[in-house]
Every structure is written in structure tokens, then in C-alpha cells.
Design a protein around this motif. Structure first.
Motif, PDB file in Angstrom:
ATOM      1  N   SER A 226       5.090  17.624  43.205  1.00  0.00           N
ATOM      2  CA  SER A 226       5.487  16.424  42.442  1.00  0.00           C
ATOM      3  C   SER A 226       4.338  16.002  41.538  1.00  0.00           C
ATOM      4  O   SER A 226       3.216  16.483  41.686  1.00  0.00           O
ATOM      5  N   THR A 228       1.321  14.123  40.001  1.00  0.00           N
ATOM      6  CA  THR A 228       0.224  13.342  40.606  1.00  0.00           C
ATOM      7  C   THR A 228       0.126  11.945  39.992  1.00  0.00           C
ATOM      8  O   THR A 228      -0.442  11.034  40.584  1.00  0.00           O
ATOM      9  N   THR A 231       4.091   9.940  41.086  1.00  0.00           N
ATOM     10  CA  THR A 231       4.608   9.898  42.465  1.00  0.00           C
ATOM     11  C   THR A 231       3.782   8.938  43.311  1.00  0.00           C
ATOM     12  O   THR A 231       2.607   9.227  43.584  1.00  0.00           O
ATOM     13  N   ARG A 236       5.035  10.806  48.805  1.00  0.00           N
ATOM     14  CA  ARG A 236       4.606  12.201  48.635  1.00  0.00           C
ATOM     15  C   ARG A 236       4.877  13.064  49.886  1.00  0.00           C
ATOM     16  O   ARG A 236       4.849  12.563  51.010  1.00  0.00           O
ATOM     17  N   LYS A 237       5.064  14.344  49.626  1.00  0.00           N
ATOM     18  CA  LYS A 237       5.086  15.356  50.709  1.00  0.00           C
ATOM     19  C   LYS A 237       4.001  16.373  50.381  1.00  0.00           C
ATOM     20  O   LYS A 237       4.233  17.426  49.806  1.00  0.00           O
ATOM     21  N   ASP A 238       2.764  15.956  50.679  1.00  0.00           N
ATOM     22  CA  ASP A 238       1.566  16.666  50.214  1.00  0.00           C
ATOM     23  C   ASP A 238       1.134  17.719  51.237  1.00  0.00           C
ATOM     24  O   ASP A 238       0.496  17.398  52.257  1.00  0.00           O
ATOM     25  N   VAL A 278       1.068  17.461  42.948  1.00  0.00           N
ATOM     26  CA  VAL A 278       0.897  17.291  44.400  1.00  0.00           C
ATOM     27  C   VAL A 278       1.344  18.597  45.050  1.00  0.00           C
ATOM     28  O   VAL A 278       2.480  19.032  44.839  1.00  0.00           O
TER      29      VAL A 278
END
Ligand code: HGY
Ligand code: MN
Ligand code: MN
Length: 413
Positions: A226, A228, A231, A236-238, A278
Motif C-alpha cells: 500500500s 506509504t 495509508t 496497514r498490513k506491513d 508498505v
């Protein structure tokens, strides 16, 4: 009475320096990944050198090379001295090389002195000991020991998707011999310690008792690529952040089982690895080791619990698999005694120890009496281009190797 055969330190050193050019790096190390053009160069050199000694060379179907010098009694199975010629990408001049070239020096000395052993003597170069290009480590000695099938080895891929079999064929070292068919009655492996113990205690020789247990894992963490900038943090799903937290936990698990446990993450791929995305996915490897397999199991259980505890709340999914489990190994008491006699004869300071690093000897111990001999390396540094071991230390190791092999051989006569 055993003869006093003395190896030639300068000749050993010259061979170490000469072969260090095959894959030599600007920083003085060696980059000689298994089954590359550089590996072929050093294999070709080795075959030429042992054929000069009158050895016959046989190569098996995963590229293990056996150079055999005849003895008085052809009915006796050979006594082997083995190690490896492949290196890490930022490897040093001595890891593996000292074992094969120390064995070559021992054999050259036998020829110089016209000494005839009872049993044939042979040198073995085991393919892909490092496991850096094709995981796991000690792959071809593992096939020889029946731990892996040749087909499993052939299918292993490097991170560029090249298969072991393709690479083996590309350098022309896929031999005809069935793996495991070429038998020997004992194997001695000379190696640098790759740790600081001998140097710290000012001891010259390590009399090995065994190798610690080792387990390797591979993990893929999946989140969501996603922007940076756009988001918000809470959405986030980092994958990289989750991976970083897991890496920290892996370090803590090892420290919870001090002083012997070690835990490392050495290889990581971050995708897409763009400064303003991300990261949505990572791939990384874990290396756990301990002399006691039961403790290794506790470490593994904690590691698996940590993946769920850390990644799930971060809305990350993951795939984890153990790709390698090499249990702790004990070496053969008779061969250990031959090493002790060899050390006494040479008069070097010494101490008993267990290997922290993995070695082909760990697998070969499953199918033949096996043991190892260590010499120090400066600062205990290895798997590093700065790896350094002195001429005298290399010579001491080769002398003890020769003495131990002759001690063992004398018991056959
Ligand atoms: O991983 C090891 O211990 C060895 O250097 N292959
Ligand atoms: Mn090694
Ligand atoms: Mn190594």
C-alpha cells in the motif's frame, strides 16, 4: 613403529593461496558458490593434482569426488579424509578448503616418502556443503548418507530458480557412480573451528567429540502492498514490520537458552522493496542450533507460537516450514583415539570440543566411523572474507590429520 612422516607446511600454504584465486574476491576472501564456474575451476585443479599422485578419481551422481591412493591390501576399504571446496558468497580461504587441501598435503607426503599404507587412502570433496546456494547444507554428503534422495537434491533451487541438477550438469561434474556405492571404512575431516574457543584458550588442536543439532526454517509473511503516504498506520498490513518483530523474538528465544543456543535470520527478501510502498510480503530464513535436540524442540515450539502471537494481531498471514533438521551427532571413539594419538605424536596443545558449525562429517557419521580435527581461526571469524588461519596452524592440522590416519591404518596391518 609408525614412521615420522612430516608434512610440508609451505607446500600446503601455497596450495591454499593458489586455489584461493578460484573465486577470489577483492577483500581477500573467496566467492565460490557450489556448482558455479569457480567451483569447476577448483575441481579441475584438484583432479589434476591428485592424478599427479597416481590417484584414481571417481565422481558420483551428485558430484561428490573421491580420489583414491592404493594401499598394500586392495581388499581393505579406503580410509577417507574429506571436506568441501564450495564457499559462502563472502567466504574465507580456509572453510572447507583446509580440509581438502590438508588431505592433499598428507597424501603428497605419503608419496614423497614412498610410504605404502595397508588400506587405500582417499580424499573426498563433498558437493554443496555450505547450503548457501542450494539449501539445506551438507546436501550431497546427506544424499551419500541416505538422508536425502538424489531426486530431492536435483530439485533444489537457488533464489534465481536454477535447479541443482542444471547447475551440476552445467559444470560437467554429474558422475556415473550411484551415490553411496563408493564405500570407505572411516572418515577424518580437518576444519577450522569457525569460533573463538581454541584461540581464547591458546590451544592449537580441537579434538572433536561431535556436532550440535541444527534446524533451518523458511517463512513467507503476507500483508498488503500500500501507499506509504496515503495509508494510515492503523490500516496497514506491513509484512516487513511483522517480520522485524519476529526476528527480534528469534534472538530472544536463543538467549533464553544460553549459553549454547544460537538463533539467526541470515536471508531476507522484502517485496516489493520500494521506498514508498508498505511491504506486502517478506521471505526469510531461520537457523536454530543447540547441542541438545530436546532444547532445539523447545526453541522451535516457542518460534512457532511467536509467529501466531505476533503476526495474527497485525492481520498478517504466514507460511512456515522446517526445511532441515540435522540432529546432534557423536563421533566415533576409535577415530577420536587415533586423533588423540596423532596430537600426542605431534606434541600440540589441544582440547576436546563439539562443533558449533555443521560439517559433512555430521552426516557421514551415520554411515561410517567419522571424526574431526579443528585448528583455530583468528578472532573465531568465519563465513567472512577476513577469515584467517596461520600457516603454522594449517600445518599443525594437516600433520595431526596424517598422524591420525596412519595411526588408524597401523591398526589394520
Ligand atoms: O551451516 C553450517 O554450519 C556450515 O557452514 N554449512
Ligand atoms: Mn565448512
Ligand atoms: Mn561454512
Amino acid at each position: 613403529m609408525l614412521p615420522n612422516l612430516t608434512i610440508n607446511p609451505q607446500r600446503l600454504w601455497d596450495s591454499l593461496m593458489q586455489t584461493a584465486q578460484f573465486g577470489g574476491t577483492a577483500k581477500g576472501g573467496i566467492k565460490r558458490l557450489t556448482l558455479t564456474a569457480e567451483d569447476k575451476q577448483v575441481r579441475d585443479w584438484f583432479v589434476r593434482e591428485v592424478e599427479k599422485l597416481g590417484c584414481t578419481v571417481t565422481i558420483d551422481e551428485v558430484g561428490n569426488m573421491f580420489a583414491t591412493r592404493p594401499g598394500k591390501n586392495p581388499n581393505l576399504s579406503p580410509i577417507a579424509m574429506g571436506s568441501h571446496l564450495d564457499t559462502q558468497p563472502t567466504g574465507g580461504k580456509f572453510d572447507g578448503n583446509l580440509g581438502v587441501l590438508g588431505a592433499l598435503e598428507a597424501m603428497r607426503t605419503l608419496n614423497d616418502m614412498g610410504y605404502e599404507t595397508n588400506a587405500p587412502i582417499e580424499i573426498v570433496d563433498w558437493t554443496n556443503e555450505e547450503g548457501s546456494r542450494f539449501a539445506p547444507a551438507m546436501l550431497a554428503s546427506g544424499v551419500y548418507a541416505g538422508v536425502f534422495t538424489p531426486e530431492y537434491a536435483y530439485a533444489r533451487e537457488d533464489r534465481q530458480g536454477v535447479k541443482f541438477l542444471e547447475a551440476l550438469d552445467s559444470i560437467g561434474y554429474k558422475g556415473k557412480d550411484k551415490v553411496g556405492a563408493h564405500k570407505f571404512q572411516a572418515m577424518f575431516e580437518l576444519h577450522i573451528e569457525q569460533g573463538p574457543i581454541l584461540e581464547n584458550e591458546a590451544k592449537v588442536i580441537g579434538v572433536l567429540q561431535g556436532v550440535q543439532g541444527m534446524r533451518w526454517y523458511e517463512v513467507t509473511v503476507s500483508g498488503q502492498d500500500s501507499h506509504t503516504g496515503a495509508t494510515p498506520m492503523y490500516l496497514r498490513k506491513d509484512a516487513l514490520l511483522g517480520t522485524a518483530r519476529v526476528i527480534d523474538r528469534i534472538d530472544a528465544i536463543a538467549k533464553e537458552h544460553a549459553p549454547y543456543a544460537v538463533g539467526s535470520v541470515g536471508l531476507i527478501e522484502n517485496r516489493p522493496n520500494s521506498r514508498n510502498v508498505v511491504p506486502g510480503e517478506t521471505f526469510f530464513t531461520i537457523d536454530f542450533r543447540h547441542p541438545d535436540d530436546a532444547v532445539l524442540q523447545v526453541m522451535e515450539d516457542k518460534f512457532r507460537a511467536a509467529l501466531a502471537d505476533i503476526l495474527t494481531p497485525m492481520r498478517l498471514s504466514y507460511d512456515e516450514k522446517r526445511i532441515w533438521d540435522s540432529p546432534a551427532v557423536k563421533f566415533d571413539p576409535v577415530l577420536i583415539d587415533c586423533v588423540r594419538k596423532g596430537v600426542e605424536k605431534a606434541g600440540f596443545s589441544n582440547r576436546d570440543m563439539v562443533s558449533g558449525a555443521g560439517h559433512d562429517a555430521a552426516y557421514i557419521a551415520r554411515v561410517a566411523p567419522t571424526t574431526m580435527i579443528f585448528v583455530p581461526c583468528a578472532g573465531g571469524i568465519s563465513h567472512n572474507e577476513a577469515e584467517s588461519t596461520s600457516l603454522d596452524e594449517c600445518a599443525a592440522g594437516a600433520q595431526v590429520l596424517l598422524n591420525a590416519v596412519l595411526e588408524y591404518d597401523s591398526r589394520l596391518g
